[in-house]
Design a protein around this motif. Structure first.
Motif, PDB file in Angstrom:
ATOM      1  N   TRP A 163     -14.468 -22.087  56.042  1.00 19.15           N
ATOM      2  CA  TRP A 163     -13.262 -21.386  55.666  1.00 19.15           C
ATOM      3  C   TRP A 163     -13.309 -20.243  56.352  1.00 19.15           C
ATOM      4  CZ3 TRP A 163      -9.707 -24.359  53.063  1.00 19.15           C
ATOM      5  CH2 TRP A 163     -10.089 -25.426  52.399  1.00 19.15           C
ATOM      6  N   ARG A 164     -12.282 -19.693  57.140  1.00 26.67           N
ATOM      7  CA  ARG A 164     -12.172 -18.599  57.730  1.00 26.67           C
ATOM      8  C   ARG A 164     -11.576 -17.708  57.020  1.00 26.67           C
ATOM      9  NH1 ARG A 164     -13.446 -17.823  63.175  1.00 26.67           N
ATOM     10  NH2 ARG A 164     -13.641 -19.820  64.468  1.00 26.67           N
ATOM     11  N   PHE A 165     -10.709 -17.990  56.163  1.00 30.10           N
ATOM     12  CA  PHE A 165      -9.955 -16.984  55.038  1.00 30.10           C
ATOM     13  C   PHE A 165     -10.076 -17.638  53.905  1.00 30.10           C
ATOM     14  CE2 PHE A 165      -7.249 -17.252  59.329  1.00 30.10           C
ATOM     15  CZ  PHE A 165      -7.911 -15.960  59.550  1.00 30.10           C
ATOM     16  N   ALA A 166     -11.477 -17.415  53.317  1.00 31.14           N
ATOM     17  CA  ALA A 166     -11.875 -18.210  52.008  1.00 31.14           C
ATOM     18  C   ALA A 166     -11.270 -17.195  50.779  1.00 31.14           C
ATOM     19  CB  ALA A 166     -13.108 -18.352  52.150  1.00 31.14           C
ATOM     20  N   GLN A 167     -11.733 -15.925  50.827  1.00 30.86           N
ATOM     21  CA  GLN A 167     -11.582 -15.134  49.748  1.00 30.86           C
ATOM     22  C   GLN A 167     -11.163 -13.673  49.958  1.00 30.86           C
ATOM     23  OE1 GLN A 167     -15.091 -14.278  47.233  1.00 30.86           O
ATOM     24  NE2 GLN A 167     -13.767 -14.446  45.398  1.00 30.86           N
ATOM     25  N   VAL A 168     -10.165 -13.082  49.004  1.00 26.77           N
ATOM     26  CA  VAL A 168      -9.559 -11.970  49.724  1.00 26.77           C
ATOM     27  C   VAL A 168     -10.349 -10.989  49.348  1.00 26.77           C
ATOM     28  CG1 VAL A 168      -7.663 -10.234  48.997  1.00 26.77           C
ATOM     29  CG2 VAL A 168      -7.095 -12.909  49.206  1.00 26.77           C
ATOM     30  N   GLU A 169     -10.615 -10.047  50.254  1.00 26.31           N
ATOM     31  CA  GLU A 169     -11.709  -8.664  50.310  1.00 26.31           C
ATOM     32  C   GLU A 169     -10.795  -7.609  49.988  1.00 26.31           C
ATOM     33  OE1 GLU A 169     -15.634  -9.316  52.302  1.00 26.31           O
ATOM     34  OE2 GLU A 169     -13.960  -9.008  53.548  1.00 26.31           O
ATOM     35  N   THR A 170      -9.617  -7.416  50.372  1.00 26.90           N
ATOM     36  CA  THR A 170      -8.648  -6.264  50.236  1.00 26.90           C
ATOM     37  C   THR A 170      -7.358  -6.820  50.157  1.00 26.90           C
ATOM     38  OG1 THR A 170     -10.015  -4.959  51.886  1.00 26.90           O
ATOM     39  CG2 THR A 170      -7.716  -4.119  51.331  1.00 26.90           C
ATOM     40  N   ALA A 171      -6.821  -6.658  48.853  1.00 27.37           N
ATOM     41  CA  ALA A 171      -5.474  -7.046  48.562  1.00 27.37           C
ATOM     42  C   ALA A 171      -4.319  -6.050  48.753  1.00 27.37           C
ATOM     43  CB  ALA A 171      -5.578  -7.483  47.041  1.00 27.37           C
ATOM     44  N   LEU A 172      -2.914  -6.378  49.032  1.00 23.23           N
ATOM     45  CA  LEU A 172      -2.156  -5.581  49.283  1.00 23.23           C
ATOM     46  C   LEU A 172      -1.584  -4.799  48.133  1.00 23.23           C
ATOM     47  CD1 LEU A 172      -0.352  -4.925  51.616  1.00 23.23           C
ATOM     48  CD2 LEU A 172       1.432  -6.469  50.640  1.00 23.23           C
ATOM     49  N   GLY A 173      -1.835  -5.097  46.744  1.00 28.36           N
ATOM     50  CA  GLY A 173      -1.552  -4.529  45.623  1.00 28.36           C
ATOM     51  C   GLY A 173       0.029  -4.505  45.198  1.00 28.36           C
ATOM     52  N   LYS A 174       0.713  -5.439  45.645  1.00 21.76           N
ATOM     53  CA  LYS A 174       2.108  -5.575  45.289  1.00 21.76           C
ATOM     54  C   LYS A 174       2.399  -7.177  45.111  1.00 21.76           C
ATOM     55  CE  LYS A 174       5.159  -4.211  48.125  1.00 21.76           C
ATOM     56  NZ  LYS A 174       6.021  -3.266  49.301  1.00 21.76           N
ATOM     57  N   PRO A 175       3.330  -7.662  44.502  1.00 27.61           N
ATOM     58  CA  PRO A 175       3.367  -8.983  44.143  1.00 27.61           C
ATOM     59  C   PRO A 175       3.838  -9.857  45.489  1.00 27.61           C
ATOM     60  CG  PRO A 175       4.624  -7.655  42.485  1.00 27.61           C
ATOM     61  CD  PRO A 175       4.003  -6.828  43.377  1.00 27.61           C
ATOM     62  N   CYS A 176       4.534  -9.125  46.267  1.00 27.65           N
ATOM     63  CA  CYS A 176       4.823 -10.034  47.574  1.00 27.65           C
ATOM     64  C   CYS A 176       5.568  -9.208  48.402  1.00 27.65           C
ATOM     65  CB  CYS A 176       5.827 -11.158  47.072  1.00 27.65           C
ATOM     66  SG  CYS A 176       7.522 -10.371  46.584  1.00 27.65           S
ATOM     67  N   LEU A 177       5.955  -9.600  49.730  1.00 32.20           N
ATOM     68  CA  LEU A 177       6.789  -8.868  50.654  1.00 32.20           C
ATOM     69  C   LEU A 177       8.211  -9.521  50.807  1.00 32.20           C
ATOM     70  CD1 LEU A 177       4.011  -7.901  53.315  1.00 32.20           C
ATOM     71  CD2 LEU A 177       4.709  -6.393  51.452  1.00 32.20           C
ATOM     72  N   TYR A 178       9.268  -8.773  50.773  1.00 32.06           N
ATOM     73  CA  TYR A 178      10.288  -9.448  51.187  1.00 32.06           C
ATOM     74  C   TYR A 178      11.322  -8.406  51.804  1.00 32.06           C
ATOM     75  CZ  TYR A 178      14.757 -12.134  50.780  1.00 32.06           C
ATOM     76  OH  TYR A 178      15.788 -12.848  50.698  1.00 32.06           O
ATOM     77  N   ASP A 179      12.128  -8.866  52.888  1.00 31.20           N
ATOM     78  CA  ASP A 179      12.947  -8.184  53.759  1.00 31.20           C
ATOM     79  C   ASP A 179      14.224  -8.835  53.527  1.00 31.20           C
ATOM     80  OD1 ASP A 179      14.898  -7.059  55.469  1.00 31.20           O
ATOM     81  OD2 ASP A 179      13.366  -6.755  57.068  1.00 31.20           O
ATOM     82  N   PRO A 180      15.403  -8.180  52.641  1.00 31.34           N
ATOM     83  CA  PRO A 180      16.528  -8.734  52.069  1.00 31.34           C
ATOM     84  C   PRO A 180      17.373  -8.756  53.394  1.00 31.34           C
ATOM     85  CG  PRO A 180      16.322  -6.493  51.254  1.00 31.34           C
ATOM     86  CD  PRO A 180      15.005  -6.858  51.764  1.00 31.34           C
ATOM     87  N   ASP A 181      17.082  -7.805  54.378  1.00 33.86           N
ATOM     88  CA  ASP A 181      18.297  -7.720  55.538  1.00 33.86           C
ATOM     89  C   ASP A 181      18.039  -9.307  56.555  1.00 33.86           C
ATOM     90  OD1 ASP A 181      19.427  -5.665  54.870  1.00 33.86           O
ATOM     91  OD2 ASP A 181      17.725  -4.201  56.003  1.00 33.86           O
ATOM     92  N   LEU A 182      16.470  -9.570  56.558  1.00 37.94           N
ATOM     93  CA  LEU A 182      16.484 -10.799  57.232  1.00 37.94           C
ATOM     94  C   LEU A 182      16.530 -12.065  56.200  1.00 37.94           C
ATOM     95  CD1 LEU A 182      13.575  -9.308  59.583  1.00 37.94           C
ATOM     96  CD2 LEU A 182      15.998 -10.033  60.254  1.00 37.94           C
ATOM     97  N   ARG A 183      16.228 -11.932  54.984  1.00 39.83           N
ATOM     98  CA  ARG A 183      15.939 -13.003  53.947  1.00 39.83           C
ATOM     99  C   ARG A 183      14.567 -13.521  54.416  1.00 39.83           C
ATOM    100  NH1 ARG A 183      21.870 -15.162  52.822  1.00 39.83           N
ATOM    101  NH2 ARG A 183      22.533 -13.478  51.133  1.00 39.83           N
ATOM    102  N   LEU A 184      13.530 -12.587  54.666  1.00 38.20           N
ATOM    103  CA  LEU A 184      12.288 -13.273  55.190  1.00 38.20           C
ATOM    104  C   LEU A 184      11.168 -12.591  54.328  1.00 38.20           C
ATOM    105  CD1 LEU A 184      10.266 -14.499  57.461  1.00 38.20           C
ATOM    106  CD2 LEU A 184      10.727 -12.122  58.579  1.00 38.20           C
ATOM    107  N   GLY A 185      10.397 -13.408  53.649  1.00 36.97           N
ATOM    108  CA  GLY A 185       9.211 -12.777  52.850  1.00 36.97           C
ATOM    109  C   GLY A 185       7.990 -13.427  53.129  1.00 36.97           C
ATOM    110  N   ALA A 186       6.932 -12.862  52.270  1.00 34.80           N
ATOM    111  CA  ALA A 186       5.809 -13.420  52.219  1.00 34.80           C
ATOM    112  C   ALA A 186       5.058 -13.255  51.164  1.00 34.80           C
ATOM    113  CB  ALA A 186       4.714 -12.911  53.616  1.00 34.80           C
TER     114      ALA A 186
END
Length: 313
Positions: free
Chosen positions: A258-281
């Protein structure tokens, strides 16, 4: 399906499944794409030669009310059950069961790796690795591990500020079938390259037999990331024997990286979302290294999309 009112979900792990389920519940169409042969992401189960191993995430716990209610519902319906220690729940008959429940009756394209996302006026189109095209979509939600999201966005000419800050530890996972399983169903050694030894056959709804999953610690996995699988099997088998104090008498052994097994550094916010593009992660990389974090992040992104598209969140 009205694709102009359809949302594309990239990734069929817990975050993607939670987002897809919430958006569908609100009355929009969703299509889920995942490069794997099945759903679940790191909530993974390997079957081979009549054996079964949960070789990714081992269990779930709830810290907040939302995921606690979800676990309680799954437990009432026999989709999860208790295992090993207080508060720990596992999927039944395998760790993918909760994700499959969230995605039931939804459109899921497995074995489909999305290579590019393309803005087409006010909509999105997707291109997969085989050259297939999908869309149009009103919005796109990407729920891969953060480095894979960053790579897809870069290849597509887009960006979501912050995704590059999340980091992961790798993990080598060893799956072994032995003649005698250890008495302890979950072992977490201190002085060892091994972080965890789990008895898969001790979990509810699993086949009988001595089926063990061994997870190496992050530093050891990172140091041996490119080693041949045969060398990993040998090294982790010897380390497991040292932890257990007896030979494994192995009948089956395979390793998974597993190359990406466990989060070491989290972003600290629930999600990312760009309403102009309607693109999120979304993903556990937003909130922390837990299945619950992936679930809650997926819900947060779904609600952001629903609010933007004029549906109740």
């Amino acid at each position: 399906m009205n694709q102009r009112r359809c949302v594309a979900i990239l990734g069929a792990g817990m975050a993607g499944a939670a987002a897809a389920s919430r958006i569908a519940e609100a009355g929009l169409d969703v299509r889920v794409f995942d490069k794997g042969r099945g759903v679940g992401g790191r909530m993974a189960t390997r079957r081979a030669d009549g054996l079964q191993f949960d070789h990714g995430a081992q269990f779930m716990r709830a810290h907040g009310d939302v995921f606690a209610a979800r676990l309680a519902d799954w437990e009432r319906r026999g989709i999860v059950g208790p295992w090993a220690r207080a508060g720990r729940r596992v999927g039944i008959p395998d760790m993918t069961a909760p994700v499959r429940d969230l995605l039931s009756d939804l459109s899921v394209a497995s074995g489909t790796a999305i290579a590019r996302i393309i803005r087409d006026g006010a909509c999105w189109r997707l291109t997969d690795g085989a050259g297939g095209e999908h869309g149009p979509f009103a919005a796109v939600a990407i729920t891969f591990p953060a480095p894979q999201i960053a790579a897809l966005l870069a290849a597509s000419g887009f960006a979501l500020a912050g995704v590059e800050r999340a980091t992961y530890a790798p993990c080598w996972s060893l799956m072994v079938a032995v003649e005698r399983a250890p008495a302890d169903v979950l072992i977490e050694p201190n002085d060892s390259p091994i972080g965890l030894i789990a008895s898969d056959s001790s979990k509810p709804g699993r086949p009988d037999g001595g089926h063990l999953t061994v997870h190496a610690k992050p530093d050891w996995s990172r140091a041996h990331l490119e080693a041949p699988r045969e060398a990993i099997v040998s090294a982790l088998s010897k380390a497991a024997e040292a932890c257990l104090g007896s030979p494994l008498l192995v009948g089956y052994a395979q390793a998974h990286r597993w190359r990406f097994a466990q989060v070491e550094t989290a972003l600290g916010k629930p999600c990312l979302y760009d309403p102009d593009l309607r693109l999120g992660a979304a993903g556990d990389w937003c909130l922390g290294p837990r299945i619950e974090a992936a679930h809650d992040s997926g819900l947060a992104l779904a609600n952001a999309i629903l609010s933007d598209l004029g549906r109740p969140a």
